[in-house]
Design an enzyme around this catalytic site. Sequence first.
Site, PDB file in Angstrom:
ATOM      1  N   GLY A  12       0.711  -1.065   0.010  1.00  0.00           N
ATOM      2  CA  GLY A  12      -0.066   0.156  -0.003  1.00  0.00           C
ATOM      3  C   GLY A  12       1.051   1.071   0.009  1.00  0.00           C
ATOM      4  CG  ASP A  33       6.369  -6.070  -3.255  1.00  0.00           C
ATOM      5  OD1 ASP A  33       6.228  -5.391  -2.732  1.00  0.00           O
ATOM      6  OD2 ASP A  33       6.041  -7.300  -3.225  1.00  0.00           O
ATOM      7  CG  ASP A  52      12.977 -13.067  -0.128  1.00  0.00           C
ATOM      8  OD1 ASP A  52      12.772 -12.244   0.652  1.00  0.00           O
ATOM      9  OD2 ASP A  52      12.803 -14.303   0.243  1.00  0.00           O
ATOM     10  CE1 TYR A 140       6.560  -2.992  11.283  1.00  0.00           C
ATOM     11  CE2 TYR A 140       5.515  -1.854  12.742  1.00  0.00           C
ATOM     12  CZ  TYR A 140       5.668  -1.954  11.704  1.00  0.00           C
ATOM     13  OH  TYR A 140       5.295  -0.755  10.725  1.00  0.00           O
ATOM     14  CE  LYS A 144       9.204  -0.593   9.685  1.00  0.00           C
ATOM     15  NZ  LYS A 144       9.564  -0.480   8.381  1.00  0.00           N
ATOM     16  CB  VAL A 173      -1.369   4.622   6.659  1.00  0.00           C
ATOM     17  CG1 VAL A 173      -1.809   4.702   5.354  1.00  0.00           C
ATOM     18  CG2 VAL A 173      -0.782   5.967   7.158  1.00  0.00           C
ATOM     19  CB  ALA A 174      -6.820   2.298   6.517  1.00  0.00           C
TER      20      ALA A 174
END
Length: 251
Positions: A12, A33, A52, A140, A144, A173-174
């Site tokens: 996204g 990607d 990858d 996660y 970050k 963020v959707a």
Amino acid sequence: MRHVLVTGAAGGLGRAIAEDFAEHEDVALTLVDVDGARLAETPVEAVRITADLTEPETCESVVEQAWRTAPLDVLVNAAGIYPSVDMIDVDAETWDRIFALNLRAPVLTTAAFAHRGRSGAVVNISSGAALRARPGGGPYASSKAALEMATRAAALELGERGIRVNAVSPGFVAVDSDCNPVAEDYAAAVSVNPLGRPGEPSDVARAVRWLASDNASWITGEILRVDGGSSAGASHLPRLWPNTVRKGRNA
């Protein structure tokens, strides 16, 4: 014409970043990607590389392939994963997989970019999770937080080479994601911020393009929080006590 490489370009945020560059600048794009089918659906003219980035040698390879088209001017490290796993349940394989993509890959692609001896800009995609952990998000968030320090360290060392390294840290963020769906109640909870709305991929994309532009030519080593003000504080909490300051009087 600038040459921009975007990793995670089928996701996204990565897709929005690629589209924003294509819409607002005369650029050559190289998009990377692991999902080749979704990458092919990105509606911009670009060189597409299915790869990858958890494989260490792949990071050097994608930069080399991009360079064959034209020397790179901008590197955007947007590839990342955010599985939900509690710290008590995390195993070495899961931890290493998260760090391989979220931390090691951007570090290695940045190094490969810098070794070419050309000035330019690198923008990493961090997360508000770097500042605030959440249940199930410990690995996660850790990756970050480490990425933000790696951003500063790279900026410190690569400035003399004419390379600026910054990061954009989005709030919630959707985005559409088959592998990381977001429940409605979670989205509602994390969308609370002073500006009163969740972020859009375009909010992040504009910030990335600005940091990579000459308008930010004296900015490096910075983490730009694009989060509607949520990192400023907890605006959804009630006051602990009424406002005791009255007009014309000191409290």
